[in-house]
Design a protein around this motif. Structure first.
Motif, PDB file in Angstrom:
ATOM      1  N   VAL A 338     -34.301 -34.505  61.848  1.00  7.71           N
ATOM      2  CA  VAL A 338     -35.556 -34.772  62.538  1.00  7.71           C
ATOM      3  C   VAL A 338     -36.563 -33.732  62.363  1.00  7.71           C
ATOM      4  N   LEU A 339     -36.156 -32.440  62.663  1.00  7.02           N
ATOM      5  CA  LEU A 339     -37.066 -31.269  62.728  1.00  7.02           C
ATOM      6  C   LEU A 339     -37.559 -31.103  61.368  1.00  7.02           C
ATOM      7  N   THR A 340     -36.738 -31.363  60.303  1.00  6.77           N
ATOM      8  CA  THR A 340     -37.239 -31.210  58.993  1.00  6.77           C
ATOM      9  C   THR A 340     -38.363 -32.061  58.515  1.00  6.77           C
ATOM     10  N   LEU A 341     -38.126 -33.555  59.041  1.00  2.00           N
ATOM     11  CA  LEU A 341     -39.320 -34.478  58.923  1.00  2.00           C
ATOM     12  C   LEU A 341     -40.414 -34.040  59.675  1.00  2.00           C
ATOM     13  N   ARG A 342     -40.394 -33.678  60.928  1.00  4.60           N
ATOM     14  CA  ARG A 342     -41.453 -33.145  61.686  1.00  4.60           C
ATOM     15  C   ARG A 342     -42.251 -32.362  60.791  1.00  4.60           C
ATOM     16  N   GLY A 343     -41.713 -31.478  60.292  1.00  8.17           N
ATOM     17  CA  GLY A 343     -42.291 -30.317  59.633  1.00  8.17           C
ATOM     18  C   GLY A 343     -43.320 -30.748  58.622  1.00  8.17           C
ATOM     19  N   LEU A 344     -42.619 -31.987  57.909  1.00  5.95           N
ATOM     20  CA  LEU A 344     -43.566 -32.615  56.605  1.00  5.95           C
ATOM     21  C   LEU A 344     -44.992 -33.116  57.152  1.00  5.95           C
ATOM     22  N   SER A 345     -45.196 -33.181  58.425  1.00  5.67           N
ATOM     23  CA  SER A 345     -46.308 -34.066  58.639  1.00  5.67           C
ATOM     24  C   SER A 345     -47.545 -33.069  58.495  1.00  5.67           C
ATOM     25  N   ALA A 346     -47.281 -31.892  58.307  1.00  2.00           N
ATOM     26  CA  ALA A 346     -48.659 -31.149  58.071  1.00  2.00           C
ATOM     27  C   ALA A 346     -48.762 -30.905  56.443  1.00  2.00           C
ATOM     28  N   TRP A 347     -47.944 -31.469  55.769  1.00  5.49           N
ATOM     29  CA  TRP A 347     -48.171 -31.356  54.352  1.00  5.49           C
ATOM     30  C   TRP A 347     -49.148 -32.145  53.881  1.00  5.49           C
ATOM     31  N   THR A 348     -49.714 -31.977  52.508  1.00  3.74           N
ATOM     32  CA  THR A 348     -50.431 -32.790  51.797  1.00  3.74           C
ATOM     33  C   THR A 348     -49.871 -34.000  51.321  1.00  3.74           C
ATOM     34  N   ALA A 349     -50.553 -34.903  51.150  1.00  5.67           N
ATOM     35  CA  ALA A 349     -50.125 -36.366  50.706  1.00  5.67           C
ATOM     36  C   ALA A 349     -48.948 -36.328  49.606  1.00  5.67           C
ATOM     37  N   ALA A 350     -49.400 -35.446  48.507  1.00  6.75           N
ATOM     38  CA  ALA A 350     -48.744 -35.490  47.258  1.00  6.75           C
ATOM     39  C   ALA A 350     -47.300 -34.714  47.585  1.00  6.75           C
ATOM     40  N   ALA A 351     -47.487 -33.490  48.463  1.00  6.89           N
ATOM     41  CA  ALA A 351     -46.341 -32.754  48.725  1.00  6.89           C
ATOM     42  C   ALA A 351     -45.308 -33.494  49.452  1.00  6.89           C
ATOM     43  N   ARG A 352     -46.008 -34.104  50.487  1.00  6.04           N
ATOM     44  CA  ARG A 352     -45.144 -34.970  51.553  1.00  6.04           C
ATOM     45  C   ARG A 352     -44.206 -36.155  50.978  1.00  6.04           C
ATOM     46  N   SER A 353     -45.086 -36.768  50.090  1.00  6.34           N
ATOM     47  CA  SER A 353     -44.490 -37.718  49.267  1.00  6.34           C
ATOM     48  C   SER A 353     -43.274 -37.226  48.408  1.00  6.34           C
ATOM     49  N   THR A 354     -43.345 -36.364  47.792  1.00  5.76           N
ATOM     50  CA  THR A 354     -42.515 -35.710  47.024  1.00  5.76           C
ATOM     51  C   THR A 354     -41.228 -35.298  47.822  1.00  5.76           C
ATOM     52  N   ALA A 355     -41.665 -34.566  48.691  1.00  2.00           N
ATOM     53  CA  ALA A 355     -40.347 -34.194  49.769  1.00  2.00           C
ATOM     54  C   ALA A 355     -39.645 -35.395  50.420  1.00  2.00           C
ATOM     55  N   LEU A 356     -40.556 -36.584  50.901  1.00  2.00           N
ATOM     56  CA  LEU A 356     -39.764 -37.651  51.162  1.00  2.00           C
ATOM     57  C   LEU A 356     -38.803 -38.376  49.909  1.00  2.00           C
ATOM     58  N   ALA A 357     -39.236 -38.352  48.931  1.00  2.00           N
ATOM     59  CA  ALA A 357     -38.715 -38.912  47.626  1.00  2.00           C
ATOM     60  C   ALA A 357     -37.481 -38.107  47.375  1.00  2.00           C
ATOM     61  N   LEU A 358     -37.468 -36.769  47.502  1.00  2.00           N
ATOM     62  CA  LEU A 358     -36.397 -35.926  47.288  1.00  2.00           C
ATOM     63  C   LEU A 358     -35.355 -36.061  48.439  1.00  2.00           C
ATOM     64  N   LEU A 359     -35.761 -36.346  49.810  1.00  2.00           N
ATOM     65  CA  LEU A 359     -34.885 -36.547  50.879  1.00  2.00           C
ATOM     66  C   LEU A 359     -34.143 -38.050  50.754  1.00  2.00           C
ATOM     67  N   ALA A 360     -34.919 -38.859  50.193  1.00  2.00           N
ATOM     68  CA  ALA A 360     -34.265 -40.212  49.738  1.00  2.00           C
ATOM     69  C   ALA A 360     -33.296 -40.058  48.651  1.00  2.00           C
ATOM     70  N   THR A 361     -33.669 -39.278  47.752  1.00  2.00           N
ATOM     71  CA  THR A 361     -32.888 -39.160  46.583  1.00  2.00           C
ATOM     72  C   THR A 361     -31.398 -38.598  46.958  1.00  2.00           C
ATOM     73  N   ALA A 362     -31.479 -37.474  47.666  1.00  2.00           N
ATOM     74  CA  ALA A 362     -30.354 -36.686  48.268  1.00  2.00           C
ATOM     75  C   ALA A 362     -29.442 -37.413  48.989  1.00  2.00           C
ATOM     76  N   GLY A 363     -30.399 -38.266  49.994  1.00  2.00           N
ATOM     77  CA  GLY A 363     -29.738 -38.908  51.077  1.00  2.00           C
ATOM     78  C   GLY A 363     -28.785 -40.104  50.361  1.00  2.00           C
ATOM     79  N   ILE A 364     -29.350 -40.844  49.408  1.00  2.00           N
ATOM     80  CA  ILE A 364     -28.679 -42.041  48.812  1.00  2.00           C
ATOM     81  C   ILE A 364     -27.444 -41.505  48.094  1.00  2.00           C
ATOM     82  N   VAL A 365     -27.578 -40.353  47.386  1.00  2.00           N
ATOM     83  CA  VAL A 365     -26.331 -39.790  46.678  1.00  2.00           C
ATOM     84  C   VAL A 365     -25.180 -39.387  47.652  1.00  2.00           C
ATOM     85  N   ALA A 366     -25.758 -38.696  48.972  1.00  2.00           N
ATOM     86  CA  ALA A 366     -24.730 -38.051  49.710  1.00  2.00           C
ATOM     87  C   ALA A 366     -23.914 -39.077  50.413  1.00  2.00           C
TER      88      ALA A 366
END
Length: 402
Positions: A338-366
């Motif tokens: 939750v705290l990781t996700l909260r920190g992404l709210s201040a990121w720019t759209a491109a960086a935030r979208s990439t971070a969320l894509a990376l989280l989804a990628t790592a999460g589904i594999v995990a």
């Protein structure tokens, strides 16, 4: 003179990170050594340049996210007190902690230096993918000639690490105007994944691509909420995953996915879920999944459920946290998320979208693949986060220029 030596060390550290895909393709457990070496080079460069190491490395640990992560690690360590397999727990921890330390050093120190090696890093990833495809097409003749294990699944770890790297690396390239190179790197990895036997890599790439497409056009809060709900849902429902799948997954789907051993995976999830139900509060102890059938909690579940506890881990990192660390560990893990996700709210759209894509990628594999404490995976995540933070800084710079 010291400044020149510091720049050389920083450059070498960045080059080592760029070479990670090639190193993994040749030695599929090498990422902890590669990332650890890069981290030491960058640490030496930062110290020689007189950079404020306290602010770079210690201060982040005093933030809410840092304290939550330290609390989770502390609970992992505390669980060794009641672990019935202390030798196994200590061995697992001794492999995980150095990889985590290297990943942290790289994630914190590498981002300012990665821009200079982004192009070479992409070409190295492309070459590594080409090597994987060529060797698989030849019937693994290259691996045989090198005296390595002749098995197609030996490329699964390299491809999974490259899967983690490709989203932030290609986003960095695209943001700097090298869209064709970014597209080529992504295409080559997709081809290598499709040609391989790593269904998890294909699944991870698909999840990341779909997530990026979905959240790119959404407001920040909606995108973060979407990914957060999926990941927290996976964590909360992990103990009952096996029972849910056993009741809802039709036989026709099992037959269609026969190559993925879905029946065995459901049985494994049910067995570890039963173990969680038998000891939900504190878990069996950190790292005990390797011989979970020997833990006292295994004796408290039905005999027919015990057989699948001997597979080494539940093939679901969320469920492994529950089984080894109980409700307390799962709660701390959810707080970190939750705290990781909260920190992404201040990121720019491109960086935030990439971070969320990376989280989804790592999460589904995990959720479907390896054990939670694998050193090669931890190191790969550290390198991916370094590229992600480099993209974040670059996006901020581009925004300031506008």
């Amino acid at each position: 003179m010291a400044g020149e030596r510091a720049e050389t060390l920083d450059r070498l550290g960045a080059i080592v990170i760029a070479a990670l895909p090639a190193c993994m393709a040749l030695a599929n457990r090498s990422s902890p050594v590669v990332v650890g070496f890069a981290g030491l080079l960058l640490l030496a460069g930062a110290a020689m340049a007189g950079r404020p190491l306290r602010a770079l490395l210690v201060a982040p640990l005093a933030t809410p996210l840092g304290l939550a992560a330290l609390a989770f690690l502390a609970w992992c360590g505390l669980s060794l007190v009641w672990s019935p397999l202390p030798g196994l727990s200590l061995r697992t921890l001794s492999e995980f902690l150095p990889a985590l330390a290297g990943a942290y050093l790289v994630a914190r120190l590498a981002p300012p230096h990665l821009g200079a090696v982004a192009g070479p890093a992409a070409w190295i990833l492309i070459a590594a993918c080409g090597y994987v495809v060529a060797d698989l097409a030849s019937g693994l003749m290259i691996r045989e000639a090198l005296g390595q294990r002749v098995a197609a699944f030996a490329f699964n770890r390299p491809l999974l690490v490259m899967m983690l790297l490709v989203f932030p690396l290609t986003a960095f390239l695209a943001a700097s105007g090298r869209r064709r190179l970014a597209a080529l790197a992504g295409l080559c990895l997709a081809v290598a994944a499709w040609r391989s036997v790593s269904g998890a890599t294909v699944l991870g790439l698909a999840a990341g691509a779909v997530t990026f497409g979905l959240v790119r056009g959404l407001p920040a809060r909606a995108g973060i909420g979407l990914v957060g709900a999926a990941l927290l849902g996976a964590l909360v429902l992990a103990p009952v995953e096996g029972d849910l799948l056993a009741r809802t997954m039709p036989e026709s789907l099992h037959q269609r996915l026969a190559g993925s051993s879905t029946r065995a995976r459901v049985a494994i999830a049910r067995s570890f879920g039963a173990a969680v139900a038998a000891d939900p509060w504190r878990g069996a102890g950190y790292g005990t999944s390797g011989r979970f059938q020997e833990t006292p909690v295994a004796e408290r579940i039905e005999p027919e459920m015990r057989f699948m506890l001997a597979v080494g881990h539940p093939h679901n990192s969320f469920l492994q946290v529950w089984a080894e660390l109980g409700l307390a560990g799962a709660t701390l893990a959810s707080l970190v998320l939750v705290l990781t996700l909260r920190g992404l709210s201040a990121w720019t759209a491109a960086a935030r979208s990439t971070a969320l894509a990376l989280l989804a990628t790592a999460g589904i594999v995990a959720f479907v693949e390896h054990g939670a404490w694998q050193a090669w995976w931890t190191a790969g995540l550290g390198a991916a986060i370094a590229w992600l933070r480099a993209l974040h800084y670059q996006s901020d710079d581009l925004t300031d220029e506008r």
